[in-house]
Write a protein that holds these residues in place. Structure first.
Motif, short mmCIF file in Angstrom:
data_model
loop_
_atom_site.label_atom_id
_atom_site.label_comp_id
_atom_site.label_asym_id
_atom_site.label_seq_id
_atom_site.Cartn_x
_atom_site.Cartn_y
_atom_site.Cartn_z
N ALA A 9 3.87 -9.17 9.95
CA ALA A 9 4.13 -8.98 8.51
C ALA A 9 2.60 -8.04 8.40
N ILE A 10 3.05 -6.98 7.60
CA ILE A 10 1.98 -5.91 7.21
C ILE A 10 1.75 -6.05 5.60
N ALA A 11 0.69 -5.94 5.12
CA ALA A 11 0.51 -5.98 3.74
C ALA A 11 0.23 -4.50 3.12
N VAL A 12 0.83 -4.12 2.19
CA VAL A 12 0.90 -3.17 1.69
C VAL A 12 0.41 -3.03 0.20
N VAL A 13 -1.19 -2.83 -0.01
CA VAL A 13 -1.78 -3.10 -1.37
C VAL A 13 -2.14 -1.81 -1.69
N ALA A 135 6.59 1.71 -1.23
CA ALA A 135 6.12 0.71 -2.03
C ALA A 135 5.76 1.11 -3.34
N ILE A 136 5.36 2.26 -3.54
CA ILE A 136 4.84 2.92 -4.85
C ILE A 136 6.32 2.92 -5.74
N ALA A 137 7.38 3.14 -5.05
CA ALA A 137 8.65 3.33 -5.69
C ALA A 137 9.08 2.08 -6.48
#
Length: 140
Positions: A9-13, A135-137
């Motif tokens: 899992a990767i975190a997109v912050v 992620a922004i969308a």
């Protein structure tokens, strides 16, 4: 074939026009900037793993919100056969607090403006800008 892909899992912050990236210390992708993350433990959701790995690798606290996408990372050996295979669940996380401090297998961690990530002028893992934009969308 007895080998199976490993789940990560990767975190997109994302916060205030910036995205958090970590420069990997170890293979795969050693020296490249990408999202903090790591293995999903047995009985742990990918959402929980993303938040846990984020804190372990960068000191950043965030709340996992939803899945952005899945990414296959397949390394090839000299003969072209698979040498490694990870399925990464990209998880959008809402920033709660903390300053990026590299730990574990991260050499550096920092916030990058969206435009710098899109420009491609930093050495990054595949699909970093694309996943950021997805992620922004989702935030809208």
């Amino acid at each position: 074939m007895s080998q199976r892909p490993k789940l990560g899992a990767i975190a997109v912050v994302i916060s205030e026009g910036h995205v958090l990236l970590a420069r990997r210390r170890n293979p795969p992708d050693a020296g490249l900037w990408g999202y903090p993350g790591g293995h999903v433990e047995f009985g742990e959701t990918a959402l929980a793993a993303a938040a846990r790995e984020l804190k372990e690798e960068t000191g950043i606290v965030a709340t996992p919100v939803d899945y952005v996408t899945n990414i296959d990372v397949i390394g090839r050996d000299a003969e072209g056969g698979p040498s490694l295979h990870y399925l990464l669940a990209a998880v959008r996380c809402d920033y709660v607090g903390g300053s990026p401090i590299p730990a574990d297998d991260v050499a550096e961690a920092a916030w990058f403006p969206f435009e710098r990530v899109r420009s491609g002028d930093i050495p990054m893992s595949e699909r970093v800008a694309e996943v950021m934009d997805q992620a922004i969308a989702l935030r809208r």
